[in-house]
Scaffold this active site. Structure first.
Site, PDB file in Angstrom:
ATOM      1  N   LYS A 208       0.894  -1.157   0.000  1.00 28.88           N
ATOM      2  CA  LYS A 208       0.000   0.000   0.000  1.00 28.88           C
ATOM      3  C   LYS A 208       0.924   1.196   0.000  1.00 28.88           C
ATOM      4  O   LYS A 208       2.060   1.114   0.457  1.00 28.88           O
ATOM      5  CB  LYS A 208      -0.857   0.012   1.265  1.00 28.88           C
ATOM      6  CG  LYS A 208      -2.026  -0.946   1.195  1.00 28.88           C
ATOM      7  CD  LYS A 208      -3.083  -0.520   2.190  1.00 28.88           C
ATOM      8  CE  LYS A 208      -3.552  -1.696   3.017  1.00 28.88           C
ATOM      9  NZ  LYS A 208      -4.289  -1.270   4.211  1.00 28.88           N
TER      10      LYS A 208
ATOM     11  N   HIS B  81       1.584   8.644   6.682  1.00 33.14           N
ATOM     12  CA  HIS B  81       2.617   7.903   7.405  1.00 33.14           C
ATOM     13  C   HIS B  81       3.730   8.795   7.926  1.00 33.14           C
ATOM     14  O   HIS B  81       4.515   8.377   8.764  1.00 33.14           O
ATOM     15  CB  HIS B  81       3.250   6.841   6.499  1.00 33.14           C
ATOM     16  CG  HIS B  81       2.381   5.651   6.307  1.00 33.14           C
ATOM     17  ND1 HIS B  81       1.865   5.316   5.101  1.00 33.14           N
ATOM     18  CD2 HIS B  81       1.917   4.736   7.185  1.00 33.14           C
ATOM     19  CE1 HIS B  81       1.120   4.232   5.224  1.00 33.14           C
ATOM     20  NE2 HIS B  81       1.129   3.863   6.479  1.00 33.14           N
TER      21      HIS B  81
ATOM     22  N   HIS C 175       2.174   6.932   2.234  1.00 30.48           N
ATOM     23  CA  HIS C 175       1.608   8.236   1.897  1.00 30.48           C
ATOM     24  C   HIS C 175       1.858   9.267   2.986  1.00 30.48           C
ATOM     25  O   HIS C 175       2.456   8.965   4.017  1.00 30.48           O
ATOM     26  CB  HIS C 175       0.126   8.115   1.565  1.00 30.48           C
ATOM     27  CG  HIS C 175      -0.694   7.558   2.686  1.00 30.48           C
ATOM     28  ND1 HIS C 175      -1.105   8.320   3.748  1.00 30.48           N
ATOM     29  CD2 HIS C 175      -1.155   6.308   2.909  1.00 30.48           C
ATOM     30  CE1 HIS C 175      -1.793   7.561   4.571  1.00 30.48           C
ATOM     31  NE2 HIS C 175      -1.838   6.331   4.091  1.00 30.48           N
TER      32      HIS C 175
END
Ligand code: ARG
Length: 572
Positions: free
Chosen positions: A127, A133, A130
């Protein structure tokens, strides 16, 4: 360094009966208005024991302690004893401390022989990494540095989300719609595409969910083909994360993520069973937490597969046995509050007396000016792009402002990335905030660029003195500090003096913004001093003293920035 509060406590203990020096020290305050002294002591609590009015007591105490050489003067105002420090004594003490500690100023060894695990970043493989995070990554890194600076033995863990049903989804999507070339060419984009695609298709064809579950179970059982794909996805993702960590200057001691615990689940489950904590519910296994007003912890699903929470329980037990931590800290978004409350409760119910040494440190959400981001539907901003954009924009500002630099690329990187980190650590961590480019790159605001610029300014003053640092420090020993006893110099020294306390407080509260605040204050105060005073004056004695203070401000700002994980440009 002299702890002035403690000194005052000891002095008061000589005058006041019935309270210890420690208790009195704890009662000493720092008035918000410096006109009321550097320290103040309220006498209300003494009235009952001493059978006098607080105002009379304050007056007596003020008279008795005013002779002490620590003070310039002592006044009583109503029930308060207001103490004004002898500035020269104070200055000498603070500046000598910074000069001798240098890069270690603010550090201590309180943490000696105690191990602290700091778990942070922990992105999910396959994933996107982004902008959401960034909070865990940057806050966690600062907390690790704070503990390290305080002498704790630290372990940095990246608890990768590299296991779980989403890998069933990834593999299914790859098999239906993916191809190898895309993954090799641009792994994150391809993998993320599959994840998005899976959810789009699964809305139309729910049987895909079943296929994904079965695929994950095969992975859990060690099926060769699934394992190979999983490993490949993991490797490609780690390579991508590595790029971002390198840009941020962040490292880990361990990447033991969720998959690391896949072979440690059996033990957890049988332990839960032996301790009579498991309840069956529609084929699944749960731990009932209703007594604690929480929904049950689901530890295995109907098909026997384990969950995120099961892996966290296993991880905590493993870490205690492997590292024997004093504290085990988790820097994870506040959306997961319930998850942490649940599993820490389960670990406590299992009888582990260290359960409460596992501490969840939550933080709020980042959103962009255009609303919150979501991974599911693919509308997301990648952290790497944010960092690159920060560098790019900073480069433009540097060229436009004609910032003094030897290497535009290096400075743009230091300042651009520093700005993003600084912004993250400016607000209390629990607050949600909106990411705004204009705010974070403003060179005049309370920003990273502003503090770095101030650091570079102080560095430039020292360079222009035409002497190396060692000589400034050794000459400083005999400096006449009368020259730096005016208000702007004194205010600056007080902020420098407070720095070690702030470092300690920031670690204790898991709140790096306390350090951020302090270095903004120091930077602003240094700039006032710089504007009010001519530093490189003719008078040698005066210059010596002022350079010493400049050195101390520069060194303290540097230590603060490095603790936050931000680089310090010598020129800017
Ligand atoms: N991978 C998770 C996420 O991105 C965070 C992991 C947090 N750490 C933990 N021990 N549960 O949401």
């Amino acid at each position: 360094m002299i702890n002035f509060k403690e000194q005052i406590g000891a002095l008061l203990a000589e005058q006041i009966e019935g309270l210890t020096a420690e208790e009195l020290t704890a009662m000493v305050e720092v008035p918000t208005d410096s006109k009321l002294g550097d320290y103040a002591f309220p006498c209300f609590r003494l009235a009952k024991v001493m059978r006098k009015s607080p105002a009379v007591i304050a007056k007596d105490i003020a008279e008795k302690i005013s002779e002490n050489e620590m003070f310039e003067r002592v006044e009583s105002v109503n029930a308060y004893v207001n103490m004004f420090m002898g500035r020269e004594v104070f200055m000498r003490e603070v500046l000598a401390e910074v000069a001798s500690m240098k890069d270690r100023y603010g550090s201590s060894d309180v943490g000696q022989n105690r191990k602290v695990i700091v778990e942070y970043s922990s992105p999910n493989i396959a994933k996107p990494f982004h902008i959401g995070h960034i909070r865990s990554t940057v806050i966690g890194n600062a907390i690790y540095k704070l503990y390290d600076f305080l002498g704790f033995d630290t372990v940095r863990i990246n608890h990768l989300g590299d296991y779980g049903t989403q890998f069933g989804k990834m593999i299914v999507a790859y098999r239906h719609w993916g191809n190898k070339e895309d993954v090799v060419k641009s792994p994150m984009e391809a993998l993320r595409g599959y994840y998005v695609k899976f959810h789009e298709e699964a809305e139309k064809d729910p049987s895909l969910e079943e296929e994904a579950r079965a695929t994950f179970t095969r992975l859990e059982n060690g099926a060769e083909e699934e394992t190979a794909l999983w490993e490949w996805f993991r490797d490609e993702s780690l390579r991508e994360f590595g790029k971002v960590y390198k840009m941020l200057g962040i490292e880990f001691d361990s990447y033991a993520g969720e998959s690391f615990y896949s072979d440690k689940m059996g033990r957890v489950l049988s332990e839960l069973k032996d301790k009579n904590l498991l309840v069956e519910s529609e084929g699944a296994q749960i731990v009932d937490l209703s007594e604690y007003n929480m929904s049950p912890a689901l530890v295995t699903k109907k098909d026997g597969s384990t969950l995120y929470i099961t892996r966290d329980i296993a991880a905590a037990i493993y870490r205690k046995e492997h590292y024997d931590f004093y504290k085990n800290l988790y820097i994870v978004a506040s959306q997961q509050n319930l998850h942490f409350q649940q599993w820490i409760q389960v670990v406590e119910l299992m009888g582990y007396e260290w359960a409460r040494s596992c501490i969840h440190i939550p933080f709020g959400l980042v959103s962009l000016d255009d609303g919150t981001m979501s991974t599911r539907h693919g509308r997301v901003v990648f952290l790497e792009d944010v960092l690159n954009k920060a560098i790019e924009r900073t480069r433009e500002i540097i060229l436009e402002k004609k910032v003094n630099t030897e290497d535009v690329d290096v400075t743009a990187k230091q300042v651009g990335i520093g700005a993003v980190i600084f912004n993250e650590l400016s607000n209390g961590r629990i607050k949600d905030y909106v990411f705004s480019w204009d705010k974070i790159l403003n060179f005049d605001g309370e920003t990273g660029p502003y503090v770095q610029y101030t650091y570079a300014r102080a560095a430039s003053v020292l360079r222009n003195a035409g002497e190396d640092e060692e000589s400034i420090l050794s000459k400083g020993q005999s400096a006449d500090l009368q020259y730096i006893c005016n208000d702007s110099a004194y205010e600056l020294a007080r902020l420098i003096y407070e720095f070690p306390d702030r470092v300690y407080e920031a670690a204790e509260k898991y709140e790096p913004s306390i350090v951020t605040r302090q270095i903004v204050d120091i930077a602003q105060s240094f700039n006032r001093f710089y504007h009010n005073e001519h530093i490189l004056v003719e008078n040698e004695d005066e210059k010596k003293a002022k350079l010493l203070l400049t050195y101390a401000a520069k060194q303290t700002i540097k230590n603060g920035l490095l603790l936050l994980g931000i680089e310090v440009p010598e020129r800017m």
